[in-house]
Design a protein around this motif. Structure first.
Motif, PDB file in Angstrom:
ATOM      1  N   PRO A  43     -19.073  29.474  19.651  1.00 45.98           N
ATOM      2  CA  PRO A  43     -20.034  29.924  18.686  1.00 45.98           C
ATOM      3  C   PRO A  43     -20.442  30.960  17.745  1.00 45.98           C
ATOM      4  O   PRO A  43     -20.727  32.671  18.781  1.00 45.98           O
ATOM      5  CB  PRO A  43     -21.621  29.560  19.063  1.00 45.98           C
ATOM      6  CG  PRO A  43     -21.062  28.356  20.276  1.00 45.98           C
ATOM      7  CD  PRO A  43     -20.097  29.164  20.698  1.00 45.98           C
ATOM      8  N   GLY A  44     -19.878  31.673  16.792  1.00 49.78           N
ATOM      9  CA  GLY A  44     -20.034  32.764  15.713  1.00 49.78           C
ATOM     10  C   GLY A  44     -18.911  33.154  15.558  1.00 49.78           C
ATOM     11  O   GLY A  44     -18.043  33.922  14.797  1.00 49.78           O
ATOM     12  N   ILE A  45     -17.582  32.060  16.828  1.00 54.27           N
ATOM     13  CA  ILE A  45     -15.773  32.854  16.173  1.00 54.27           C
ATOM     14  C   ILE A  45     -15.650  31.670  14.921  1.00 54.27           C
ATOM     15  O   ILE A  45     -15.308  30.926  15.704  1.00 54.27           O
ATOM     16  CB  ILE A  45     -15.040  33.116  17.226  1.00 54.27           C
ATOM     17  CG1 ILE A  45     -16.152  34.312  18.037  1.00 54.27           C
ATOM     18  CG2 ILE A  45     -14.071  32.882  16.244  1.00 54.27           C
ATOM     19  CD1 ILE A  45     -14.771  34.553  19.600  1.00 54.27           C
ATOM     20  N   THR A  46     -15.550  31.937  14.254  1.00 57.14           N
ATOM     21  CA  THR A  46     -15.911  31.180  12.891  1.00 57.14           C
ATOM     22  C   THR A  46     -14.005  30.749  12.491  1.00 57.14           C
ATOM     23  O   THR A  46     -13.652  29.674  11.848  1.00 57.14           O
ATOM     24  CB  THR A  46     -16.738  31.345  11.395  1.00 57.14           C
ATOM     25  OG1 THR A  46     -15.955  32.780  10.738  1.00 57.14           O
ATOM     26  CG2 THR A  46     -18.010  31.263  11.693  1.00 57.14           C
ATOM     27  N   SER A  47     -12.772  31.622  12.412  1.00 55.87           N
ATOM     28  CA  SER A  47     -11.527  31.752  12.624  1.00 55.87           C
ATOM     29  C   SER A  47     -10.660  31.842  13.904  1.00 55.87           C
ATOM     30  O   SER A  47     -11.186  32.766  14.258  1.00 55.87           O
ATOM     31  CB  SER A  47     -11.031  32.425  11.312  1.00 55.87           C
ATOM     32  OG  SER A  47     -11.518  34.029  11.541  1.00 55.87           O
ATOM     33  N   GLY A  75     -10.571  35.701  14.251  1.00 53.84           N
ATOM     34  CA  GLY A  75     -11.889  35.885  14.826  1.00 53.84           C
ATOM     35  C   GLY A  75     -11.526  36.070  16.564  1.00 53.84           C
ATOM     36  O   GLY A  75     -11.695  36.751  17.177  1.00 53.84           O
ATOM     37  N   LYS A  99     -18.639  20.162  24.483  1.00 49.86           N
ATOM     38  CA  LYS A  99     -19.655  20.963  23.360  1.00 49.86           C
ATOM     39  C   LYS A  99     -21.167  19.564  24.120  1.00 49.86           C
ATOM     40  O   LYS A  99     -22.221  20.692  23.114  1.00 49.86           O
ATOM     41  CB  LYS A  99     -19.164  19.215  22.378  1.00 49.86           C
ATOM     42  CG  LYS A  99     -18.217  19.889  21.008  1.00 49.86           C
ATOM     43  CD  LYS A  99     -18.285  18.837  20.156  1.00 49.86           C
ATOM     44  CE  LYS A  99     -16.737  19.593  19.008  1.00 49.86           C
ATOM     45  NZ  LYS A  99     -17.003  18.447  17.549  1.00 49.86           N
ATOM     46  N   GLY A 136     -22.434  24.218  18.791  1.00 51.77           N
ATOM     47  CA  GLY A 136     -22.225  25.224  18.207  1.00 51.77           C
ATOM     48  C   GLY A 136     -21.433  25.472  18.536  1.00 51.77           C
ATOM     49  O   GLY A 136     -20.883  27.086  17.598  1.00 51.77           O
ATOM     50  N   GLU A 171     -16.730  26.511  17.621  1.00 51.29           N
ATOM     51  CA  GLU A 171     -16.145  26.232  16.174  1.00 51.29           C
ATOM     52  C   GLU A 171     -15.439  25.595  16.568  1.00 51.29           C
ATOM     53  O   GLU A 171     -14.232  25.471  17.262  1.00 51.29           O
ATOM     54  CB  GLU A 171     -16.105  27.151  15.789  1.00 51.29           C
ATOM     55  CG  GLU A 171     -17.274  28.266  15.186  1.00 51.29           C
ATOM     56  CD  GLU A 171     -18.095  27.783  14.114  1.00 51.29           C
ATOM     57  OE1 GLU A 171     -17.643  26.826  13.705  1.00 51.29           O
ATOM     58  OE2 GLU A 171     -18.988  28.171  13.991  1.00 51.29           O
ATOM     59  N   GLU A 172     -14.713  25.260  15.725  1.00 50.21           N
ATOM     60  CA  GLU A 172     -12.790  24.076  15.980  1.00 50.21           C
ATOM     61  C   GLU A 172     -12.083  25.435  14.692  1.00 50.21           C
ATOM     62  O   GLU A 172     -12.738  24.687  13.526  1.00 50.21           O
ATOM     63  CB  GLU A 172     -12.946  22.917  15.453  1.00 50.21           C
ATOM     64  CG  GLU A 172     -13.959  21.810  16.379  1.00 50.21           C
ATOM     65  CD  GLU A 172     -13.292  20.505  16.264  1.00 50.21           C
ATOM     66  OE1 GLU A 172     -12.910  20.079  15.329  1.00 50.21           O
ATOM     67  OE2 GLU A 172     -14.247  19.781  16.904  1.00 50.21           O
ATOM     68  N   VAL A 173     -11.526  26.278  15.397  1.00 51.49           N
ATOM     69  CA  VAL A 173     -10.582  26.913  13.877  1.00 51.49           C
ATOM     70  C   VAL A 173      -9.899  26.370  13.584  1.00 51.49           C
ATOM     71  O   VAL A 173      -8.807  27.192  12.911  1.00 51.49           O
ATOM     72  CB  VAL A 173     -10.916  28.644  14.712  1.00 51.49           C
ATOM     73  CG1 VAL A 173     -12.668  28.755  14.739  1.00 51.49           C
ATOM     74  CG2 VAL A 173     -10.137  28.207  16.351  1.00 51.49           C
TER      75      VAL A 173
END
Length: 327
Positions: free
Chosen positions: A122-126, A129, A194, A199, A201-203
């Motif tokens: 969570p919080g790493i959106t790319s 990142g 999950k 939360g 992220e699937e980047v």
């Protein structure tokens, strides 16, 4: 660059612990059928046709008695085929470099899958990142393939991250506990994560690569019995057509074999494209399947898993597949 056989070498060590060998190839079972030891991964792709073949009595039609063995990934099954601990197996697209390198034969295409992802905490959106961060991945699998594809698309390489080779179950526990920042993995294992790490992220996703096909397949040893292979292919083809005609019941059958919640299997099946056997035969004969495999071969050359991409016809038994359907 990754050493071509590194993933397979790692699989050897794990398979020593993972395999329990029972029965013999081509041996007779109690009901008079020939026993075939069949490996699979515990998901919809790997289990659905085997479950259908059981429920519809398709093995008995061919005089076969299956003995199923569950594996966590494709490379382990290729290793088992090569050491005569397995007669047939199932692999995802990320393990296709092993048949291409002569370690096995593809006897049937199963589905086109887009279940592989690169996930991040969570919080790493790319993907960017994840630069300099720990990313867990089962080497030689479709999770590794998804990671490499995503890195290429982002203009990055494996040198931009700290890649940590792990088996799939370890990736799950390491991600949940926060020991790694990202992972190259697939559904339904991501659903397991999950549930414990909301939360995430699937980047990146193989679904992002609409110009590529990601075939899953059934495999046999590089040197194997053509007559037995044909019988098994006929079982898989009949099960495949039943699956195409009964999608909901196929999910029920897979859930029963896997002994898991139907909703989880249905979610997994949503990442899968099934094709009729007639369509797969047509795509085999017009060269489409060869094109899918050749494309993957070139990709594996780029990752260092293959030195040179062989022609798909050297390891895909397309003639066998077509003849089995028409007989």
């Amino acid at each position: 660059m990754r050493l071509p056989l590194r993933a397979l070498t790692a699989a050897v060590a794990v398979s020593t612990l993972a395999l329990s060998v029972t029965g013999c190839s081509g041996g007779s079972s109690a009901d008079g059928g020939s026993t075939v030891r069949f490996g699979y991964i515990g998901d919809y792709n790997g289990a659905s046709l085997l479950a259908i073949a059981d429920q519809q009595g398709l093995w008995k039609e061919q005089g076969l008695d299956p003995e199923y063995k569950t594996f966590t990934n494709g490379p382990l099954q290729i290793q088992a085929l090569g050491s005569d601990n397995l007669d047939f197996g199932y692999i995802g697209p990320g393990a296709m470099w092993l048949p291409a390198s002569g370690k096995a034969k593809v006897i049937a295409v199963n589905t086109l899958a887009r279940a592989d992802r690169v996930i991040a905490q969570p919080g790493i959106t790319s993907l960017e990142g994840l630069k300099g961060k720990k990313v867990g991945v089962p080497e030689g699998t479709s999770g590794a393939m998804a990671l490499d594809l995503a890195l290429q698309k982002a203009g990055m390489t494996e040198k931009d991250i700290e890649k940590v080779p792990m088996d799939p179950s370890t990736v799950v526990s390491a991600f949940v506990s926060g020991q790694i920042d990202g992972a190259g993995l697939w559904y339904p294992l991501i659903d397991t994560i999950k549930a414990k790490r909301p939360g995430l992220e699937e980047v990146a996703s193989t679904a992002d690569f609409t110009d590529r096909a990601f075939p899953t397949a059934f495999v046999a040893p590089a040197r194997s019995d053509a007559a037995l292979n044909a019988k098994v292919v006929r079982v898989l083809q009949k099960a495949n057509d039943w699956r195409a005609a009964h999608p909901d019941e196929s999910i029920d059958a897979a859930a029963s074999l896997l002994k898991t919640d139907r909703a989880k299997v249905a979610a997994d099946a949503a990442n899968v494209e099934t094709l009729s056997t007639a369509d797969l035969v047509a795509k085999t004969e017009d060269g489409t399947v060869d094109g899918w495999l050749d494309d993957l071969g070139e990709f594996f050359v780029g990752t260092g898993q293959l030195e040179k991409a062989p022609a798909a016809g050297t390891y895909y038994e397309g003639d066998l597949y077509s003849k089995a359907y028409k007989k």
